[in-house]
Structures are given as C-alpha cells and as structure tokens.
Design an enzyme around this catalytic site. Structure first.
Site, PDB file in Angstrom:
ATOM      1  N   THR A  96      11.702  55.395  60.419  1.00 31.42           N
ATOM      2  CA  THR A  96      12.409  54.220  60.939  1.00 31.42           C
ATOM      3  C   THR A  96      13.071  54.641  62.241  1.00 31.42           C
ATOM      4  O   THR A  96      13.978  55.485  62.234  1.00 31.42           O
ATOM      5  CB  THR A  96      13.499  53.756  59.956  1.00 31.42           C
ATOM      6  N   LYS A 171      11.079  45.977  60.409  1.00 37.24           N
ATOM      7  CA  LYS A 171      11.947  46.811  59.563  1.00 37.24           C
ATOM      8  C   LYS A 171      13.424  46.599  59.935  1.00 37.24           C
ATOM      9  O   LYS A 171      14.293  46.435  59.073  1.00 37.24           O
ATOM     10  CB  LYS A 171      11.549  48.289  59.754  1.00 37.24           C
TER      11      LYS A 171
HETATM   12  P1  NAD Z   1      15.026  63.398  55.208  1.00 39.64           P
HETATM   13  O1  NAD Z   1      16.135  63.855  56.081  1.00 39.64           O
HETATM   14  O2  NAD Z   1      15.096  63.650  53.747  1.00 39.64           O
HETATM   15  O3  NAD Z   1      13.623  63.966  55.733  1.00 39.64           O
HETATM   16  C1  NAD Z   1      13.305  64.143  57.100  1.00 39.64           C
HETATM   17  C2  NAD Z   1      12.612  65.485  57.209  1.00 39.64           C
HETATM   18  O4  NAD Z   1      12.132  65.660  58.546  1.00 39.64           O
HETATM   19  C3  NAD Z   1      13.553  66.671  56.938  1.00 39.64           C
HETATM   20  O5  NAD Z   1      13.026  67.439  55.864  1.00 39.64           O
HETATM   21  C4  NAD Z   1      13.570  67.438  58.253  1.00 39.64           C
HETATM   22  O6  NAD Z   1      13.668  68.830  58.082  1.00 39.64           O
HETATM   23  C5  NAD Z   1      12.246  67.039  58.850  1.00 39.64           C
HETATM   24  N1  NAD Z   1      12.161  67.205  60.300  1.00 39.64           N
HETATM   25  C6  NAD Z   1      13.040  66.782  61.234  1.00 39.64           C
HETATM   26  N2  NAD Z   1      12.573  67.103  62.467  1.00 39.64           N
HETATM   27  C7  NAD Z   1      11.398  67.731  62.294  1.00 39.64           C
HETATM   28  C8  NAD Z   1      10.443  68.306  63.159  1.00 39.64           C
HETATM   29  N3  NAD Z   1      10.596  68.291  64.490  1.00 39.64           N
HETATM   30  N4  NAD Z   1       9.344  68.890  62.645  1.00 39.64           N
HETATM   31  C9  NAD Z   1       9.165  68.919  61.295  1.00 39.64           C
HETATM   32  N5  NAD Z   1      10.033  68.395  60.404  1.00 39.64           N
HETATM   33  C10 NAD Z   1      11.140  67.809  60.906  1.00 39.64           C
HETATM   34  O7  NAD Z   1      14.904  61.821  55.496  1.00 39.64           O
HETATM   35  P2  NAD Z   1      14.129  60.737  54.608  1.00 39.64           P
HETATM   36  O8  NAD Z   1      15.078  60.097  53.667  1.00 39.64           O
HETATM   37  O9  NAD Z   1      12.864  61.345  54.123  1.00 39.64           O
HETATM   38  O10 NAD Z   1      13.807  59.637  55.728  1.00 39.64           O
HETATM   39  C11 NAD Z   1      12.738  59.805  56.646  1.00 39.64           C
HETATM   40  C12 NAD Z   1      12.591  58.512  57.427  1.00 39.64           C
HETATM   41  O11 NAD Z   1      12.356  57.429  56.514  1.00 39.64           O
HETATM   42  C13 NAD Z   1      13.849  58.134  58.216  1.00 39.64           C
HETATM   43  O12 NAD Z   1      13.452  57.600  59.459  1.00 39.64           O
HETATM   44  C14 NAD Z   1      14.522  57.091  57.341  1.00 39.64           C
HETATM   45  O13 NAD Z   1      15.321  56.188  58.068  1.00 39.64           O
HETATM   46  C15 NAD Z   1      13.304  56.399  56.738  1.00 39.64           C
HETATM   47  N6  NAD Z   1      13.554  55.734  55.435  1.00 39.64           N
HETATM   48  C16 NAD Z   1      14.262  56.362  54.449  1.00 39.64           C
HETATM   49  C17 NAD Z   1      14.478  55.706  53.237  1.00 39.64           C
HETATM   50  C18 NAD Z   1      15.257  56.385  52.135  1.00 39.64           C
HETATM   51  O14 NAD Z   1      15.630  55.701  51.175  1.00 39.64           O
HETATM   52  N7  NAD Z   1      15.502  57.676  52.190  1.00 39.64           N
HETATM   53  C19 NAD Z   1      13.969  54.424  53.033  1.00 39.64           C
HETATM   54  C20 NAD Z   1      13.221  53.824  54.037  1.00 39.64           C
HETATM   55  C21 NAD Z   1      13.005  54.483  55.258  1.00 39.64           C
END
Ligand code: NAD
Length: 298
Positions: A96, A171
């Site tokens: 997102t 979204k």
């Molecule tokens: P998270 O923080 O658990 O996971 C993100 C991952 O990306 C982390 O493990 C981090 O180490 C990794 N990362 C960051 N930069 C990186 C890079 N340059 N190279 C490799 N890895 C990298 O977050 P999440 O909850 O999994 O959310 C991910 C996306 O999904 C976000 O944009 C969030 O807004 C969206 N989202 C989350 C939810 C939810 O309920 N958690 C729901 C809908 C959408």
C-alpha cells in the site's frame, strides 16, 4: 509452474509467498530481516542472497513493502531488479503506497520494457494466510490478464480498477471510508453509553437499520455483539492503528495533490495520529473506541 520473485516477506508477504509455494510455484524470496526469511523458508520459499538474484529468471516479481520510497528505490536501482529480471517478467507491487510512487514504479518498469501492475490488498494478515485477500489492480488490460492467475492464488477477489495507480487509488479511498466509519460507530457507542442505552440494543437496531456498515456488523469496536471482532480479544490486530494512520495519511496526500476536499478524512487522520502517539499504534484500529469513550467520560 511459474518462477516468482517475492520481495518483502513480512506479516503479509510471508503468508502470501507461502500460498504461491502451496499452489506449485517456485518462489525466490528476499527480505532485509533474517527472521522473516527463516519463517518463509520453513514454508518452502527459496531464500536468495540479494535482490538481483531474487529477480533473476523470474516470470513475475512481487513486492510487498512498507512504503512508496522502498518500492521506488528497488525499481530505480540501475543494477537492481529491473536489470536482472528477464524482459518478459511481470512486475507486481502489492504494497500500500502513494499513488505518485505507484505511477513512478509503472513508468520505470515500462521504460525497462516490462509490464507492471499495482495490486494493493484488503483482508489483513488473516486474509493473507487463508488466501482470501481482495486485490485492487491498476495497469493495462494485458498486465492485468497476466497477473490475474497469480493474484487469484493469494486472494478470492481480484478487481481491475483501471490504469496505472488505480489500484492504489481504490485502496486509499476504501480505507478512508473504513477509518471514518470506525470513528462514527465508536462515537455512536460512546454516546449510547452516556445515554444509558445498552450496547447490544444499539447493535440490534443499527446493524439492521440505516446505520449498518462493516465497521459495525463485522468489526464492532465494543466487546460483545460480534464475537470475532478484536474488541473481544484485547484489541489485538487485525489491522493496526498504525497502518490505519498510514493509509489515512496517504489519502490526505492524494487529496492535497488532486484538489479533493476530504474534511472527515483529515479529521480521522488527526484522531488516529493522536491515538498512535498515545502509544496505541500496535493496537487494533477499532481500539480508537476506547480513546473516544475516555474523552466522553472526562
Ligand atoms: P511488515 O513490516 O510486516 O513487512 C514488510 C517487510 O518488508 C519487512 O519484513 C521488511 O523487512 C521488508 N523490507 C522492507 N524494505 C525492504 C527491502 N528494501 N528489501 C527487502 N525487504 C524489505 O508489513 P506488512 O504488514 O507485511 O505490510 C506490507 C504492506 O502491506 C504494507 O504496505 C502495508 O500497508 C500493506 N498492508 C498490510 C496489511 C496488514 O494488515 N498488515 C493489510 C493490508 C495491506
């Protein structure tokens, strides 16, 4: 079987990658955090040493990252994933992020001769684990047709919303409705408490009357009426207040850039900001009810 690069194996990306493995695809994963890699490896994801090798030989590269800057940096790296991915590789960003960054990622992919799609999700970690996410996709018809079978493995609903950036726009608009409606429902319960109206009575009326909405009927912010809602489970997320704040801020950036007037969206963003700053960023976003109820009681 396709070969899929998966970058960002966090709370959402980890289980999404696992579902692709279960569907028979070879998934080459990468994350900056070793613990995320270990968990994904246990689900059958092949962990790669760096971004370049993650994209090499792939039919599609999926990114699931925290913010637009991270996605842009990955696409913008001249010796990065757009250099090593095959020319036929489809670039799918499920993070997102702001509409501007999504459009910039599309442009960079296109410049490199590759198709791209922005495909953010709704459904949370539970949906990612169960493979029941909703995908909102933006990009050309051809890119959508290519992405659809992969997205259908990780979700039950895949909607083509329009051209580049349209998935992110959908979204952001959806989550602005959600943030505002959760506050509206919470304020109604706080008022009911002050009026001596039983919460269950308000629920029984509003859930089948014109006040009906998802924040009330599926995710009720007070304990009792909806057993599965986080309010009955210590407000554990679910969907955290910090992520709701992020999405509301994205909506306000988009509103400012496009000239839309979203007064309730702006106010909701301020309320979630205050809630997060009070130490509740990790609570479920429906816990905002407690802040509203406390303010009403003081
Ligand atoms: P998270 O923080 O658990 O996971 C993100 C991952 O990306 C982390 O493990 C981090 O180490 C990794 N990362 C960051 N930069 C990186 C890079 N340059 N190279 C490799 N890895 C990298 O977050 P999440 O909850 O999994 O959310 C991910 C996306 O999904 C976000 O944009 C969030 O807004 C969206 N989202 C989350 C939810 C939810 O309920 N958690 C729901 C809908 C959408």
């Amino acid at each position: 079987m396709s070969i899929i690069g998966f970058i960002g194996l966090g709370n959402m990306g980890g289980p999404m990658a696992a579902n692709l493995v279960r569907a028979g695809h070879r998934v080459q994963g990468y994350d900056l955090v070793p613990a995320a890699c270990t968990t994904a490896a246990a689900q059958g994801v092949s962990i790669m040493p760096d971004l370049r090798t993650t994209a090499a030989g792939c039919d599609a590269v999926i990114t699931m990252l925290p913010a637009g800057a991270a996605v842009r940096a990955l696409y913008d790296d001249p010796s990065g994933i757009l250099e090593t991915a095959p020319e036929t590789c489809l670039m799918i960003d499920c993070s997102t992020i702001d509409v501007e960054s999504a459009c910039a990622a599309h442009a960079m992919a296109q410049q490199s001769g590759r198709c791209a799609i922005d495909a953010p999700v709704s459904g949370g970690v539970g949906g990612a684990v169960a493979g029941t996410l909703t995908f909102m996709a933006g990009g050309t018809q051809a890119a959508f047709a290519a992405a659809q079978p992969l997205l259908a493995v990780m979700g039950t609903r895949v909607v083509h919303c329009g051209a580049a950036g349209a998935g992110q726009a959908a979204k952001i608009c959806n989550n602005m409705i959600l943030g505002i409606s959760m506050i509206a429902v919470s304020e109604a319960f706080a008022l009911a408490d002050r009026l001596g109206l039983a919460r269950q009575a308000l629920f029984d009326v509003a859930s089948t009357a014109s006040g009906q909405c998802w924040s009330l009927t599926s995710y009720c912010p007070v304990p009792g009426p909806v057993p599965a809602s986080p309010a009955n489970h210590g407000y554990r997320p679910g969907f955290s207040a910090g992520l709701m704040l992020k999405d509301l801020q994205l909506s306000q950036t988009a509103a400012a850039q496009s000239g839309a007037v979203t007064e309730l969206g702006a106010h909701a963003a301020r309320m979630y900001q205050a809630f997060a700053e009070a130490g509740h960023a990790q609570d479920d976003f429906s816990a905002i009810f407690r802040m509203i109820a406390e303010r009403s009681a003081s």
